[in-house]
Every structure is written in C-alpha cells, then in structure tokens.
Write a protein that holds these residues in place. Structure first.
Motif, PDB file in Angstrom:
ATOM      1  N   MET A   1       0.853  -1.186   0.000  1.00  0.00           N
ATOM      2  CA  MET A   1       0.000   0.000   0.000  1.00  0.00           C
ATOM      3  C   MET A   1       0.887   1.234   0.000  1.00  0.00           C
ATOM      4  N   THR A   2       0.529   2.268  -0.759  1.00  0.00           N
ATOM      5  CA  THR A   2       1.309   3.498  -0.810  1.00  0.00           C
ATOM      6  C   THR A   2       0.496   4.642  -0.247  1.00  0.00           C
ATOM      7  N   ASP A   3       1.191   5.639   0.246  1.00  0.00           N
ATOM      8  CA  ASP A   3       0.559   6.877   0.670  1.00  0.00           C
ATOM      9  C   ASP A   3       1.523   8.011   0.358  1.00  0.00           C
ATOM     10  N   GLY A   4       1.184   9.215   0.794  1.00  0.00           N
ATOM     11  CA  GLY A   4       1.996  10.361   0.434  1.00  0.00           C
ATOM     12  C   GLY A   4       3.373  10.358   1.048  1.00  0.00           C
ATOM     13  N   LEU A   5       3.575   9.538   2.068  1.00  0.00           N
ATOM     14  CA  LEU A   5       4.857   9.551   2.761  1.00  0.00           C
ATOM     15  C   LEU A   5       5.774   8.414   2.341  1.00  0.00           C
ATOM     16  N   GLY A   6       5.240   7.395   1.715  1.00  0.00           N
ATOM     17  CA  GLY A   6       6.104   6.290   1.352  1.00  0.00           C
ATOM     18  C   GLY A   6       5.311   5.047   1.027  1.00  0.00           C
ATOM     19  N   ILE A   7       5.906   3.890   1.309  1.00  0.00           N
ATOM     20  CA  ILE A   7       5.328   2.613   0.914  1.00  0.00           C
ATOM     21  C   ILE A   7       5.241   1.708   2.139  1.00  0.00           C
ATOM     22  N   ARG A   8       4.078   1.091   2.302  1.00  0.00           N
ATOM     23  CA  ARG A   8       3.894   0.096   3.357  1.00  0.00           C
ATOM     24  C   ARG A   8       3.622  -1.233   2.677  1.00  0.00           C
ATOM     25  N   ALA A   9       4.520  -2.191   2.862  1.00  0.00           N
ATOM     26  CA  ALA A   9       4.386  -3.505   2.238  1.00  0.00           C
ATOM     27  C   ALA A   9       3.917  -4.508   3.281  1.00  0.00           C
ATOM     28  N   PRO A  10       2.882  -5.309   2.979  1.00  0.00           N
ATOM     29  CA  PRO A  10       2.401  -6.272   3.966  1.00  0.00           C
ATOM     30  C   PRO A  10       3.392  -7.393   4.239  1.00  0.00           C
ATOM     31  N   THR A  11       4.137  -7.820   3.212  1.00  0.00           N
ATOM     32  CA  THR A  11       5.075  -8.924   3.367  1.00  0.00           C
ATOM     33  C   THR A  11       6.343  -8.644   2.569  1.00  0.00           C
ATOM     34  N   VAL A  12       7.369  -9.414   2.872  1.00  0.00           N
ATOM     35  CA  VAL A  12       8.599  -9.287   2.105  1.00  0.00           C
ATOM     36  C   VAL A  12       8.400  -9.790   0.683  1.00  0.00           C
ATOM     37  N   GLY A  13       7.421 -10.693   0.503  1.00  0.00           N
ATOM     38  CA  GLY A  13       7.129 -11.174  -0.844  1.00  0.00           C
ATOM     39  C   GLY A  13       6.645 -10.061  -1.751  1.00  0.00           C
ATOM     40  N   ALA A  14       5.892  -9.110  -1.180  1.00  0.00           N
ATOM     41  CA  ALA A  14       5.420  -7.981  -1.975  1.00  0.00           C
ATOM     42  C   ALA A  14       6.588  -7.128  -2.440  1.00  0.00           C
ATOM     43  N   ILE A  15       7.617  -7.010  -1.614  1.00  0.00           N
ATOM     44  CA  ILE A  15       8.803  -6.250  -2.016  1.00  0.00           C
ATOM     45  C   ILE A  15       9.530  -6.971  -3.135  1.00  0.00           C
ATOM     46  N   ALA A  16       9.691  -8.284  -2.982  1.00  0.00           N
ATOM     47  CA  ALA A  16      10.383  -9.047  -4.012  1.00  0.00           C
ATOM     48  C   ALA A  16       9.648  -8.975  -5.349  1.00  0.00           C
ATOM     49  N   GLU A  17       8.313  -8.992  -5.295  1.00  0.00           N
ATOM     50  CA  GLU A  17       7.517  -8.963  -6.509  1.00  0.00           C
ATOM     51  C   GLU A  17       7.675  -7.642  -7.260  1.00  0.00           C
ATOM     52  N   HIS A  18       7.840  -6.561  -6.518  1.00  0.00           N
ATOM     53  CA  HIS A  18       7.910  -5.236  -7.140  1.00  0.00           C
ATOM     54  C   HIS A  18       9.289  -4.607  -6.981  1.00  0.00           C
ATOM     55  N   GLN A  19      10.306  -5.434  -6.768  1.00  0.00           N
ATOM     56  CA  GLN A  19      11.624  -4.879  -6.471  1.00  0.00           C
ATOM     57  C   GLN A  19      12.159  -4.008  -7.611  1.00  0.00           C
ATOM     58  N   ALA A  20      11.945  -4.428  -8.855  1.00  0.00           N
ATOM     59  CA  ALA A  20      12.444  -3.642  -9.987  1.00  0.00           C
ATOM     60  C   ALA A  20      11.806  -2.255 -10.016  1.00  0.00           C
ATOM     61  N   GLU A  21      10.490  -2.208  -9.769  1.00  0.00           N
ATOM     62  CA  GLU A  21       9.809  -0.916  -9.760  1.00  0.00           C
ATOM     63  C   GLU A  21      10.294  -0.047  -8.606  1.00  0.00           C
ATOM     64  N   LEU A  22      10.493  -0.668  -7.438  1.00  0.00           N
ATOM     65  CA  LEU A  22      10.953   0.090  -6.279  1.00  0.00           C
ATOM     66  C   LEU A  22      12.355   0.644  -6.506  1.00  0.00           C
ATOM     67  N   ALA A  23      13.217  -0.201  -7.063  1.00  0.00           N
ATOM     68  CA  ALA A  23      14.595   0.237  -7.291  1.00  0.00           C
ATOM     69  C   ALA A  23      14.668   1.348  -8.330  1.00  0.00           C
ATOM     70  N   ALA A  24      13.687   1.408  -9.235  1.00  0.00           N
ATOM     71  CA  ALA A  24      13.702   2.421 -10.292  1.00  0.00           C
ATOM     72  C   ALA A  24      13.205   3.774  -9.798  1.00  0.00           C
ATOM     73  N   ALA A  25      12.546   3.823  -8.636  1.00  0.00           N
ATOM     74  CA  ALA A  25      12.043   5.094  -8.120  1.00  0.00           C
ATOM     75  C   ALA A  25      13.200   6.011  -7.760  1.00  0.00           C
ATOM     76  N   ALA A  26      12.986   7.304  -7.955  1.00  0.00           N
ATOM     77  CA  ALA A  26      14.049   8.258  -7.654  1.00  0.00           C
ATOM     78  C   ALA A  26      14.385   8.248  -6.164  1.00  0.00           C
TER      79      ALA A  26
END
Length: 495
Positions: A1-26
């Motif tokens: 889940m995202t909000d104006g301050l950052g990103i809240r991920a429910p599990t580490v799996g969610a981070i792994a799934e979107h790692q490329a997108e997260l790493a591409a953020a400024a």
C-alpha cells in the motif's frame, strides 16, 4: 500500500515482486514492512530508501550494507537481534537509529558497533529485559544530539560527558548504579536535559550530581514508583537491606504494574496470588540470596516476584517452600528450578533467542506455566517435548519470540490441561489439541494454522477455540464448525 509519505508492504514477498519498480524510483521516503522478516536479502538493491521500518528476526544484518541512502533505520526484534558486530557495516548517511528488543550475547553489552555510524544524531536502544550496558561505544558519535535507553543496567554515565552535541538523554525503566562523572559534561549545547522515566537509582547520588552540574536539567516523572536502591550497591560483607514484608493490596498493584507489559498471566485477576499468604517482591536475586536462610524457614511462600532480570537462578536453590515464581530470565541455566519441589505456578519471560526448556527437569507439582518470548533452538521447529516432565499442568501459555513452526506433539502427556494459549507461532498439525481429554479452552493468537484437518473426526467433547489474528484455511474452518459438535469457534480479525 502506498501513501503520500512512502510505501507500506504487507510482506517481504510484496517487495520481491515489485523490487524492480521500487529500485527504479528516484527516492522512497519511507518503506515499512508489516510482516516480520527472517531474511533481509529482499531489501538488497533498494539504495533509494531513506527510512526503513521493519521487524527483524534475522541474525544476519549484512544486507543492510546495500542501503547506502538510508537516513533513518527502525528495527524491532521480537527476541535477540544478534550481535550487531555481525553484519553491521558503514551507513554514511544514517542520522537516526532505533533498535527495540536488542539483547545481544551474554555479559555486558558493548556498543562498539556504533563506530559504523559516526553521523548519528539520534539513537534509541531498547532491550527486551534489563542487561548491563557499557556506554563507551558512544564516544564514536560526536554528532549525537539525542539518546534514549530503555531497560538496561547502566553502571557508568561518564561517556555522556564526552559527547559535545548531546542535548537530551532519556533513560527509562532501567537501573542506574552511579551518576559519578556526569558533572563533567561540558557540551556545546546550552544545557543537557536528563529524563529518568521509571528508572531505579540512588536519589541522594542524583541530587549530588545535579548540584555539581547546573547545566544539566534533571526530570523524574512523579507517576512512576519511587526509586529503588540498585543491587550493585550491596555487598555480602554489609548488612543486607530487609526484604519487603508480605504485600498488601497497594503493594500487589505495584508488582502488577512492574510486570504488566511482560507477563501474560498477571493481566487477569484469577492469576493473582492470595493476599493472605506471603507474597514477596525482591529487587533482584542478590537480596534473595542474602535472606535465603530466613526465607527457607517460612512454612509457605505463595509467590516471589523478582524485579531485575535474572542471569543465574542458583540463589533460588533451597527454597523448598516456594509455590509461585515470577521472573525475567536472560538465557540462564534452568537446572536450579529442579530444586523447587513445591512450585505450582511459574511465570517466565525470556530475554534471549537461546532457550533450553529441556533443562526444566521434573516439576511434578506445576499446575500453571507461562513463558513469554520462547523461541527454541536455532534451526528447525520449536518443540514442546520438555512438557512431558510437567504432567499435572492445568494452564499453559506460551508466547513466541518469532514466527517459528511449533510442534504440538509434546502436549499429549498433559491429561489434566484445561487451558492453552499460544501466541506468535505457526502450527502445522493441531491434532494433539483434539486429543487432550480435559482441555476446555484454546486461544491461538498472532500466528497461523496450516491445516485444521487434523482435528477431525471430532471426539464430541465441549471446547472453545478462539482465533485472534490467526491465519487458517477458510474452507477447513467451515468444515470443522459443521462437523465438530461441542466445539465453539470464535474468530477475531487483526485490529
């Protein structure tokens, strides 16, 4: 889940799934992972994270090295965080560090690992239970402005006098054995605010140090219990202070306030020791040892509550009259408990990941057992085989210090068990729960049951099953409710 301050991920799996997108953020201002992590490698490559909040059950902290842009790190460890020297590496941008639940190895805790973060401006350390801490490692933090310490035993505050930027120090629920040297503080700030919230100290020594250091403003919240003399001040050669007399109602309320955040069973009035029998509160086991002979002559001690964390249980040997014990243990040898033949109620909180309940030995009169913070041996499942030495248990509560899988087969010998509460575990096979003839109430909290099929066919007995924030297969739960007459199921969702 995202909000104006950052990103809240429910599990580490969610981070792994979107790692490329997260790493591409400024830049990611805040990344919070809600599920506790046992492996930090999923964070590798996120050099754009400025603030990380995570509950960590990993002993290898090496992946944090890759977070070069980290400014704020907030770690919560449900048990031991491990030795910070194993894995910490320079994080040059880090300005604020919060570590809650740190216990570390045996012996005084050293803070030498803080040298990796010379730019720290704010540091917060909280221990599961009080441990001696050596503050010398703070000398490597010339920019430190704020320091918070919770649940430690502090013997020497002199390193604080050498921190030129320090402006505020909060020491909460700790023991301060000496204020000597603090008057030498001569920081660049106009004053130093020192707040002692719920800590034990020698009031006269604090007053003397404050009088010699006018630039230090001391605050002691009056809502907390009055300071107790620190255990380190007593010597066997001196006259030991008297043990508290049997508690009256006000004294028992104080004892319950001391333990309310740590021991499960003290939350309910039915677990309270009877007030017409000796109920003693000792600041530590050194006082118990000093009065052991007189205590042993009492016909019966309903309960002994020890305020300070316990590293060695041997001072209890010889108290054959002890029926109830409330204690914090920091990875001790549990063998001395075998010498308490009348023990009926035991409430223990662990402050370390290395727990060896197999050392309990036969406690044939034990009826109620509460363990908070049990993790079990490193690797594999946590088991309950050690419960076979306690055949008369009627009430059992175990709170896990991690999301380990718990093998319940050790329950099968507890034919008198009536109440069972498990918190923070993953249960693969719940079959033993359905096989205990006297079991009337089961509560599973903050965990997971992989399958409920082992409870069928139901034996027809009456029992309540309460599921609090516990993940279970929905279809199997519906089947169980339909095919288990006498079983009442309550489901409480998280929050």
């Amino acid at each position: 889940m995202t909000d104006g301050l950052g990103i809240r991920a429910p599990t580490v799996g969610a981070i792994a799934e979107h790692q490329a997108e997260l790493a591409a953020a400024a830049r990611i201002p805040v990344l919070e992972v809600q599920q506790p992590l046992s492996d930090l490698r999923a964070l590798t490559g996120l050099t754009n994270v400025a603030s990380l909040r995570v509950s960590c059950r990993a002993r290898d902290l090496t992946p944090l090295q890759a977070l070069s842009g980290l400014v704020h790190l907030h770690l919560t460890a449900d048990s031991v965080l491990g030795e910070p020297t194993n894995g910490w590496a320079p994080l040059p941008a880090l300005r604020r560090l919060c570590v809650h639940g740190y216990v570390g190895p045996r012996g005084p805790l050293r803070l030498d690992w803080l040298r990796h973060f010379p730019g720290l401006e704010s540091l917060e350390l909280g221990s599961v239970v009080g441990r001696p801490v050596d503050l010398d490692g703070l000398r490597s933090l010339p920019r430190l402005q704020e320091l918070r310490l919770t649940r430690f035993i502090v013997a020497d505050l002199r390193p604080l006098a050498e921190l030129p930027s320090l402006r505020r120090v909060v020491i909460g629920h700790s023991q301060i054995r000496s204020f000597r040297g603090l008057e030498a503080w001569d920081g660049a700030a106009s004053s130093l605010a020192l707040e002692l919230a719920g800590s034990n100290f020698v009031a006269a020594e604090l007053a003397s140090a404050a009088a010699r250091a006018p630039r230090i403003a001391v605050a002691v919240p009056t809502a907390d219990p009055p300071p107790l003399p620190p255990p380190g001040e007593w010597s066997p050669r001196e006259e030991a202070p008297p043990l508290p007399s049997p508690l009256h109602e006000a004294g028992l309320r104080l004892a319950r306030r001391i333990f309310r955040d740590d021991l499960l069973a003290l939350d309910t009035d039915d677990e309270r020791p009877p007030l017409d029998q000796p109920v003693l509160v000792a600041p530590d086991l050194e006082v118990v040892a000093a009065h052991r002979a007189s205590l042993a002559r009492l016909p019966h001690i309903a309960a002994l509550m020890v305020q300070a964390p316990v590293l060695d249980l041997r001072p209890l040997v010889g108290l054959d009259n002890l029926a109830g014990l409330w204690v914090h243990c920091v990875d001790p040898d549990l063998t001395p408990l075998r010498a308490l033949p009348r023990l009926e109620r035991l409430y223990v909180r662990w402050g370390s990941v290395v727990c060896r309940p197999a050392e309990f030995g036969p406690l044939t009169r034990l009826r109620r057992l509460v363990i908070a913070g049990y993790v079990g041996p490193d690797g594999g499942e946590a088991d309950l085989e050690w419960l076979r030495a306690m055949p008369r248990l009627e009430r059992l509560e175990i709170e896990g210090g991690s999301d380990r899988t718990l093998d319940l087969s050790g329950l099968t010998n507890l034919h008198e068990l009536r109440t069972l509460r498990l918190r923070g575990f993953r249960i693969a096979q719940p079959r033993p729960i359905g096989e205990l003839p006297q079991l009337q109430a089961v509560e599973l909290e903050d965990g997971e049951v992989a399958s409920l099929a082992g409870l069928l066919p139901w034996r027809g007995k009456s029992m309540s099953l309460r599921l609090r924030a516990t993940r279970v297969p929905a279809r199997e739960l519906a089947t169980l409710q339909a095919q288990a007459p006498g079983l009442t199921v309550e489901v409480h969702e998280p929050g």
